[in-house]
Design an enzyme around this catalytic site. Structure first.
Site, short mmCIF file in Angstrom:
data_model
loop_
_atom_site.label_atom_id
_atom_site.label_comp_id
_atom_site.label_asym_id
_atom_site.label_seq_id
_atom_site.Cartn_x
_atom_site.Cartn_y
_atom_site.Cartn_z
N CYS A 109 0.94 -1.17 0.08
CA CYS A 109 -0.10 -0.06 0.02
C CYS A 109 0.95 1.26 0.09
O CYS A 109 1.33 1.51 -1.01
CB CYS A 109 -1.08 -0.14 1.16
SG CYS A 109 -2.36 1.13 0.98
N HIS A 208 -3.60 -5.32 0.64
CA HIS A 208 -3.13 -5.50 1.76
C HIS A 208 -3.07 -7.07 1.65
O HIS A 208 -3.92 -7.76 2.45
CB HIS A 208 -4.01 -4.81 2.69
CG HIS A 208 -3.77 -3.55 3.15
ND1 HIS A 208 -2.68 -3.05 4.04
CD2 HIS A 208 -4.25 -2.69 2.52
CE1 HIS A 208 -2.77 -1.72 4.07
NE2 HIS A 208 -3.58 -1.40 3.08
N GLU A 210 -1.05 -8.85 3.65
CA GLU A 210 -0.64 -9.41 5.13
C GLU A 210 -2.33 -9.54 5.79
O GLU A 210 -2.13 -10.44 6.63
CB GLU A 210 -0.12 -8.22 5.90
CG GLU A 210 -1.01 -7.03 6.31
CD GLU A 210 -1.23 -6.02 5.38
OE1 GLU A 210 -1.93 -5.18 5.85
OE2 GLU A 210 -0.87 -6.19 4.33
#
Length: 226
Positions: A109, A208, A210
């Site tokens: 990001c 994202h 993660e």
């Protein structure tokens, strides 16, 4: 020994236990878990303009966070741009030195946008003004869901395979990727992945990974870091 993967951090007011709004160096645990699950040993990197920490790192994750300072790409801040200048100064030095030293880098990001700034690119500061919609950041704390397309033969295409679904949360985006190559876009044409094919491992994604502990991306970073 597991490769040591540095993760950049925030300094934000935080509240826990008896403490209220205490300035705190932090990062969402998803980043730590994603690196650990992929086989790396995560080390958190506080804001600091000394880049010597790269001497002990095998790889680097540039984490998400607030807007990037427009001065990093030669622009003036617009009304809805909210920055953390101390973090920007520290991280632009860190990423430039990491690239010089061929440290494998994954930008997430804001981290992708930092890679773009370091490569001489520039950003759109508020995507609804450009795209006419807010589907990349639909509401506070709500991820925008998109289907991306990837350039055949690119690193990100090889990692993602047939799974094109991504979850993003950003109101700024890449206007010009500079020396980087755009290898992924959403259905509205916005750049969602960038790479440097001339380096061992430099990958930025606007979404994202993660959040789902995506071992494809974090695993690729750890493999490169070995």
């Amino acid at each position: 020994m597991r490769p040591i993967i540095g993760i950049t951090t925030y300094v934000e007011p935080a509240t826990w236990g008896v403490w209220r709004d205490l300035p705190t160096t932090l990062i969402p645990h998803d980043y730590v878990a994603a690196v650990s699950q992929a086989g790396g040993r995560p080390v958190l990197i506080p804001e600091h303009e000394d880049t010597d920490v790269l001497g002990i790192l095998d790889g680097l994750v540039l984490a998400g966070g607030p807007d990037l300072s427009p001065e990093l790409y030669g622009a003036e801040p617009e009304p809805l741009t909210v920055t953390r200048p101390d973090r920007d100064r520290a991280e632009i030095l860190l990423v430039r030195r990491a690239l010089e030293q061929e440290v494998p880098v994954l930008g997430v990001c804001r981290g992708m946008q930092l890679l773009v700034a370091a490569a001489g690119g520039r950003l759109h500061q508020h995507l609804p003004d450009v795209l006419g919609h807010d589907r990349h950041r639909p509401a506070p704390g709500v991820y925008g869901e998109h289907e991306a397309s990837f350039v055949p033969g690119s690193r990100i295409a090889g990692l993602m395979g047939d799974d094109l679904a991504i979850r993003c949360f950003h109101h700024q985006g890449v206007a010009d990727a500079g020396k980087l190559t755009v290898t992924g876009r959403t259905e509205d044409g916005l750049a969602e992945a960038v790479e440097d094919p001339d380096r061992r491992f430099v990958l930025g994604v606007q979404w994202h990974p993660e959040v789902i502990r995506d071992e494809r991306l974090f695993g690729a970073l750890v493999t490169a870091a070995r």
